[in-house]
Design a protein around this motif. Structure first.
Motif, short mmCIF file in Angstrom:
data_model
loop_
_atom_site.label_atom_id
_atom_site.label_comp_id
_atom_site.label_asym_id
_atom_site.label_seq_id
_atom_site.Cartn_x
_atom_site.Cartn_y
_atom_site.Cartn_z
N GLU A 1 36.11 44.88 42.52
CA GLU A 1 36.18 43.15 42.00
C GLU A 1 36.93 42.91 42.74
OE1 GLU A 1 36.35 42.83 37.89
OE2 GLU A 1 34.26 42.84 37.56
N GLU A 2 39.19 43.28 42.69
CA GLU A 2 39.34 43.00 43.47
C GLU A 2 38.78 42.28 44.95
OE1 GLU A 2 42.96 44.71 42.35
OE2 GLU A 2 42.93 43.29 40.95
N ARG A 3 38.43 43.95 45.65
CA ARG A 3 37.81 43.95 46.79
C ARG A 3 37.04 43.12 47.21
NH1 ARG A 3 39.40 44.67 51.96
NH2 ARG A 3 37.83 45.77 53.08
N LEU A 4 36.47 42.90 46.52
CA LEU A 4 34.85 41.89 46.51
C LEU A 4 35.07 40.36 47.04
CD1 LEU A 4 32.08 42.89 44.53
CD2 LEU A 4 32.38 42.64 46.73
N LEU A 5 36.65 39.98 46.50
CA LEU A 5 36.82 38.95 46.22
C LEU A 5 37.41 38.30 47.25
CD1 LEU A 5 38.79 38.89 42.54
CD2 LEU A 5 36.51 36.53 43.31
N GLN A 6 38.95 39.51 47.74
CA GLN A 6 39.54 39.45 48.63
C GLN A 6 38.13 39.45 50.29
OE1 GLN A 6 41.47 43.24 49.40
NE2 GLN A 6 43.12 42.51 48.26
N LEU A 7 37.40 39.90 50.58
CA LEU A 7 36.28 40.23 51.29
C LEU A 7 35.30 38.67 51.41
CD1 LEU A 7 34.38 43.84 50.76
CD2 LEU A 7 35.94 43.14 53.03
N GLY B 1 36.72 35.57 50.50
CA GLY B 1 38.55 34.72 51.15
C GLY B 1 38.53 33.65 49.44
N LYS B 2 38.31 34.51 48.55
CA LYS B 2 38.53 33.91 46.64
C LYS B 2 39.81 34.96 46.61
CE LYS B 2 34.45 32.87 45.75
NZ LYS B 2 32.61 33.32 45.02
N PRO B 3 40.45 33.73 46.08
CA PRO B 3 42.24 34.58 45.15
C PRO B 3 42.16 35.60 44.38
CG PRO B 3 42.19 31.94 44.58
CD PRO B 3 40.87 32.40 45.49
N VAL B 4 42.79 36.60 44.29
CA VAL B 4 42.78 36.97 43.29
C VAL B 4 43.27 36.68 41.84
CG1 VAL B 4 43.52 39.30 42.37
CG2 VAL B 4 43.37 38.92 44.69
N ILE B 5 42.66 36.33 40.67
CA ILE B 5 42.76 35.72 39.19
C ILE B 5 43.86 37.17 39.50
CG2 ILE B 5 42.27 34.72 37.28
CD1 ILE B 5 39.85 33.51 38.76
N GLN B 6 44.80 36.86 38.12
CA GLN B 6 45.79 37.73 37.89
C GLN B 6 45.44 37.83 36.39
OE1 GLN B 6 48.82 37.91 40.15
NE2 GLN B 6 47.83 38.85 41.49
N SER B 7 45.34 37.97 35.44
CA SER B 7 45.05 37.27 34.39
C SER B 7 44.55 38.34 32.72
CB SER B 7 43.59 36.59 33.47
OG SER B 7 42.35 37.13 34.31
N LYS B 8 44.03 39.42 34.00
CA LYS B 8 44.37 41.24 32.06
C LYS B 8 45.44 41.05 32.19
CE LYS B 8 39.95 41.44 33.22
NZ LYS B 8 39.05 41.24 32.06
N THR B 9 46.28 41.30 32.69
CA THR B 9 47.55 41.55 32.63
C THR B 9 48.61 40.30 31.88
OG1 THR B 9 49.11 41.77 34.30
CG2 THR B 9 48.44 43.84 34.08
N LYS B 10 48.74 40.41 30.19
CA LYS B 10 49.36 39.43 30.38
C LYS B 10 50.78 38.99 30.11
CE LYS B 10 46.08 36.65 28.82
NZ LYS B 10 45.93 35.16 29.37
N GLU B 11 51.13 38.89 31.38
CA GLU B 11 53.00 38.71 31.45
C GLU B 11 53.63 37.14 31.38
OE1 GLU B 11 53.58 37.55 35.98
OE2 GLU B 11 53.08 39.76 36.04
N PRO B 12 54.82 36.80 30.88
CA PRO B 12 55.09 35.50 30.14
C PRO B 12 54.93 34.45 31.63
CG PRO B 12 56.69 37.09 29.70
CD PRO B 12 55.72 37.97 30.11
#
Length: 191
Positions: free
Chosen positions: A37-43, A45-56
């Motif tokens: 999924e991250e590779r598809l977003l990169q191809l 040209g969309k930003p990678v959403i980093q919401s799976k790991t919940k850091e504060p």
């Protein structure tokens, strides 16, 4: 001899795949799907959403994402020019970011109530700093900045007439923040 070696290699492969538990295999597949999924977003040209790991994302736990203070309310009469065709009620706020990272845009809804608690207006808002070539237009952690929110004034609507004519003390203004776009391309949805 070749048949024996091929049979042993097949048994070794099956033995390895069965030695992993079902949970481990599912976990490995989930990791692979996330990578794809991250590779598809990169191809795309969309930003990678980093919401799976919940850091504060907040500087301090238990605080609102953005603090705001209403400084003044004023009325702007239109000048009938291309960029200024509508009368506007302008609300000037000070906003303070409580996020740990630089922010590009904060989305939310502004709700205005009268003294009795009756809802007069709900308006979607977008908080950002205007483009500035000398200083950055990113909202830094802990930074306080001034922003004007405009409401297009339509005199035929009694709620807008009340908002325009009432003193600030007679209005209760709440802003509920729903989404934030960080400068690193990540997005968080706020509750």
């Amino acid at each position: 001899m070749k048949k024996v070696l091929s049979t042993l290699s097949v048994l070794a492969i099956f033995g390895f795949s069965f030695s992993q538990t079902l949970e481990e295999r599912v976990e490995n597949l989930e990791k692979k799907v996330k990578q794809l999924e991250e590779r598809l977003l990169q191809l795309e040209g969309k930003p990678v959403i980093q919401s799976k790991t919940k850091e504060p994302i907040l500087l301090k736990e238990g605080v609102k994402p953005v603090d705001y203070t209403l400084l003044q309310k004023k009325f702007h009469k239109a000048e009938n020019q291309l960029y200024d065709r509508d009368d506007k009620i302008q609300l000037v706020f000070n906003f303070t970011s409580n996020f740990k990272k630089d922010v590009d845009v904060i989305y939310g809804n502004m709700k205005i109530y009268d003294k009795a608690g009756n809802e007069l207006l709900i308006q979607p808002i977008k908080i950002y700093k205007p483009l500035d070539f000398i200083r950055s237009n990113k909202i830094r952690p802990g930074e306080t900045f001034r922003r004007t929110i405009e409401i297009i004034y339509e005199p035929e609507k009694p709620n807008l007439r009340y908002i325009k004519d009432a003193p600030v003390e007679d209005l209760k203004i709440e802003i509920e923040f729903t989404k934030v776009e960080f400068s690193d391309g990540s997005v968080e949805f706020l509750n």
